[in-house]
Design an enzyme around this catalytic site. Structure first.
Site, PDB file in Angstrom:
ATOM      1  N   GLU A  78       0.922  -1.221   0.039  1.00 40.36           N
ATOM      2  CA  GLU A  78      -0.050   0.098  -0.056  1.00 40.36           C
ATOM      3  C   GLU A  78       0.757   1.178   0.061  1.00 40.36           C
ATOM      4  OE1 GLU A  78      -4.207  -1.292   2.241  1.00 40.36           O
ATOM      5  OE2 GLU A  78      -2.261  -1.093   3.611  1.00 40.36           O
ATOM      6  N   CYS A  88       3.662   8.456   1.473  1.00 39.90           N
ATOM      7  CA  CYS A  88       4.025   7.675   2.186  1.00 39.90           C
ATOM      8  C   CYS A  88       4.219   6.339   1.463  1.00 39.90           C
ATOM      9  CB  CYS A  88       3.155   7.208   3.407  1.00 39.90           C
ATOM     10  SG  CYS A  88       3.513   5.986   4.525  1.00 39.90           S
ATOM     11  N   CYS A  97       6.571  -7.105   6.525  1.00 43.18           N
ATOM     12  CA  CYS A  97       7.625  -6.569   7.297  1.00 43.18           C
ATOM     13  C   CYS A  97       8.021  -7.784   8.480  1.00 43.18           C
ATOM     14  CB  CYS A  97       7.014  -5.273   8.219  1.00 43.18           C
ATOM     15  SG  CYS A  97       8.427  -4.512   9.085  1.00 43.18           S
ATOM     16  N   CYS A 126       6.915  -5.550  15.482  1.00 43.58           N
ATOM     17  CA  CYS A 126       6.304  -4.870  16.363  1.00 43.58           C
ATOM     18  C   CYS A 126       4.712  -5.286  16.844  1.00 43.58           C
ATOM     19  CB  CYS A 126       6.447  -3.243  15.992  1.00 43.58           C
ATOM     20  SG  CYS A 126       8.210  -3.007  15.375  1.00 43.58           S
ATOM     21  N   CYS A 160       1.881  -2.788  15.442  1.00 41.01           N
ATOM     22  CA  CYS A 160       1.897  -2.355  14.126  1.00 41.01           C
ATOM     23  C   CYS A 160       1.139  -3.415  13.053  1.00 41.01           C
ATOM     24  CB  CYS A 160       3.236  -2.198  13.688  1.00 41.01           C
ATOM     25  SG  CYS A 160       3.177  -1.759  11.734  1.00 41.01           S
ATOM     26  N   CYS A 172      -0.284   5.490  10.114  1.00 38.93           N
ATOM     27  CA  CYS A 172       0.996   5.013  10.636  1.00 38.93           C
ATOM     28  C   CYS A 172       0.676   3.447  11.181  1.00 38.93           C
ATOM     29  CB  CYS A 172       1.613   5.845  11.799  1.00 38.93           C
ATOM     30  SG  CYS A 172       2.299   7.256  11.056  1.00 38.93           S
TER      31      CYS A 172
HETATM   32  N1  SAH Z   1       9.999  -0.148   9.673  1.00 40.53           N
HETATM   33  C1  SAH Z   1       9.914   1.365   9.835  1.00 40.53           C
HETATM   34  C2  SAH Z   1       9.165   2.063   8.607  1.00 40.53           C
HETATM   35  C3  SAH Z   1       7.628   2.001   9.035  1.00 40.53           C
HETATM   36  S1  SAH Z   1       7.133   3.754   9.596  1.00 40.53           S
HETATM   37  C4  SAH Z   1       9.827   2.078  11.016  1.00 40.53           C
HETATM   38  O1  SAH Z   1       9.527   1.182  11.833  1.00 40.53           O
HETATM   39  O2  SAH Z   1      10.282   3.079  11.209  1.00 40.53           O
HETATM   40  C5  SAH Z   1       5.801   3.592  10.529  1.00 40.53           C
HETATM   41  C6  SAH Z   1       5.822   4.364  11.499  1.00 40.53           C
HETATM   42  O3  SAH Z   1       4.647   4.238  12.092  1.00 40.53           O
HETATM   43  C7  SAH Z   1       7.071   3.685  12.755  1.00 40.53           C
HETATM   44  O4  SAH Z   1       7.313   4.859  13.239  1.00 40.53           O
HETATM   45  C8  SAH Z   1       6.084   2.670  13.500  1.00 40.53           C
HETATM   46  O5  SAH Z   1       6.629   2.335  14.629  1.00 40.53           O
HETATM   47  C9  SAH Z   1       4.779   3.563  13.503  1.00 40.53           C
HETATM   48  N2  SAH Z   1       3.674   2.859  13.896  1.00 40.53           N
HETATM   49  C10 SAH Z   1       3.446   1.468  13.763  1.00 40.53           C
HETATM   50  N3  SAH Z   1       2.264   1.088  14.340  1.00 40.53           N
HETATM   51  C11 SAH Z   1       1.470   2.315  14.585  1.00 40.53           C
HETATM   52  C12 SAH Z   1       0.350   2.454  15.284  1.00 40.53           C
HETATM   53  N4  SAH Z   1      -0.474   1.370  15.434  1.00 40.53           N
HETATM   54  N5  SAH Z   1      -0.124   3.722  15.585  1.00 40.53           N
HETATM   55  C13 SAH Z   1       0.884   4.579  15.417  1.00 40.53           C
HETATM   56  N6  SAH Z   1       2.339   4.585  14.785  1.00 40.53           N
HETATM   57  C14 SAH Z   1       2.512   3.269  14.637  1.00 40.53           C
END
Ligand code: SAH
Length: 367
Positions: free
Chosen positions: A106, A119, A126, A130, A133, A357
């Site tokens: 996406e 974005c 991935c 985490c 996420c 995010c």
């Molecule tokens: N893998 C990379 C790129 C993804 S960026 C990274 O982690 O930096 C996506 C961003 O959104 C990251 O900072 C991630 O931690 C954050 N993120 C993931 N899940 C989220 C959620 N449920 N709510 C808010 N931010 C989130």
């Protein structure tokens, strides 16, 4: 008993070769291989990166026979749009793409009064796992190629140029590698994509490197490598906790590179590139939003070339966690600011279309 024969269609291992995978020199050789003069590489590149077209019918400066050969050989369609969802009166648009092998990714386009941010995804899925996420939950399908990454940007640029996004014809000004995937775990393809994004035409799209942000969970050796690429992109570090005990659970790769090591790499990056590092911190109710954690974070970042981006946690399917209470968020901001740390709360654009995010999960339309 009859023998069972199953016919398995040969699977291509890689996406077709695409102009955006290649440097200018490589494009010239590829064009010569196709039986054309080297300068055709420049013309073809301008069609793709300047006029944003891959349609041979529109390449009227090329002889008719060459057009098909060149576009057919170097501009294969890599992304198929499966679904588009918009919100904010059409100024936020999420696209679900199918790649040649059925993998799904996406991208999200966000138009603001003064800029357009895209974005983009760098991997299908991935592998960083985490727990808060959505992308992390399904695991890694595969790395994307440079051209697959770039095509997301070109598609957005094309839609903007064609006036498809409310606000009149426009251009992409910012690219954030914050879609699906861990960009630094697909290092080579991502660097290639950044070069295509920032190189001026005909080599690339000519978007300012200052408008490009690469976000990472904190893969320390790759951060150090990125620092010396000579690409002044913004580094974003997804920290989410100032202490190892909590970060080990929120960002599992922390068991490999600890908070202190990740931040040291970030400060080395800032020193080499003179770019302010962005520290991403999703505020999760009663998990990482305590005032003492704001204090600890403030002490770690005090006096550093850094800026904290607080992200109210976006809801993801099956997660028990939610965003912090407004008063806790305010207190967290105040505490951080009291250490002299620059802090902003990120807007939650795209939340209602699962485009914010951590919400990108590339569910198929009927899923
Ligand atoms: N893998 C990379 C790129 C993804 S960026 C990274 O982690 O930096 C996506 C961003 O959104 C990251 O900072 C991630 O931690 C954050 N993120 C993931 N899940 C989220 C959620 N449920 N709510 C808010 N931010 C989130």
């Amino acid at each position: 008993m009859s023998a069972e024969l199953t016919f398995v269609a040969p699977r291509r291992a890689k996406p077709s070769r695409h102009l955006a995978d290649l440097s200018m020199d490589e494009r010239r050789s590829a064009v010569v291989e196709l039986g054309e003069k080297p300068f055709r590489a420049d013309q073809l590149s301008r069609h793709y990166f300047e006029r944003l077209t891959a349609d041979p019918a529109l390449m009227t400066d090329l002889p008719a026979a060459s057009r098909e050969r060149l576009a057919g050989g170097l501009l294969p369609g890599l992304l198929t749009s499966v679904r588009e969802i918009t919100c904010d009166d059409g100024t936020t648009r999420k696209t679900l793409w199918r790649l040649f092998d059925g993998a799904m990714v996406e991208s999200v386009l966000m138009r603001y009064p003064d800029r357009v941010t895209m974005c983009v995804s760098s991997q299908a899925g991935c592998g960083m796992n985490c727990p808060f996420c959505a992308t992390g939950q399904a695991g890694l399908t595969r790395n994307m190629s440079t051209a697959e990454i770039v095509e997301q940007v070109v598609a957005g640029a094309r839609a903007l140029a064609a006036g498809e996004i409310p606000g009149g014809p426009g251009r992409v000004s910012n690219i954030v590698f914050m879609g699906m995937g861990e960009p630094l775990a697909n290092y080579k393809a991502v660097i290639g994509a950044v070069r295509r994004i920032v190189d001026p035409a005909p080599a690339g799209l000519g978007i300012s490197a200052r408008g490009v942000t690469v976000s990472t969970v904190g893969l320390v050796p790759a951060i150090d490598k990125l620092a010396v690429e000579g690409l002044p992109v913004t580094l974003a570090v997804s920290l989410h906790a100032p202490d190892d005990e909590l970060r080990d659970t929120l960002v599992p790769v922390n068991t490999r590179w600890k908070v202190g090591e990740v931040l040291d790499a970030a400060w080395r990056y800032a020193a080499t590139t003179k770019r302010r590092v962005s520290i991403e911190y999703a505020l999760i109710k009663d998990i990482n939003d305590q005032e003492w954690r704001a204090d600890l974070l403030g002490r770690l970042l005090k006096g550093k070339l850094a800026h904290v981006n607080l992200i109210p946690l976006n809801p993801t399917p099956g997660s028990k966690w939610t965003a912090s209470r407004p008063e806790d968020e305010r207190a967290f901001v105040r505490r951080l600011a009291s250490h002299g740390v620059a802090v902003t709360v990120r807007d939650t654009r795209g939340r209602e279309i699962d485009g914010a995010c951590g919400q990108l999960a590339a569910a198929t339309p009927d899923a």
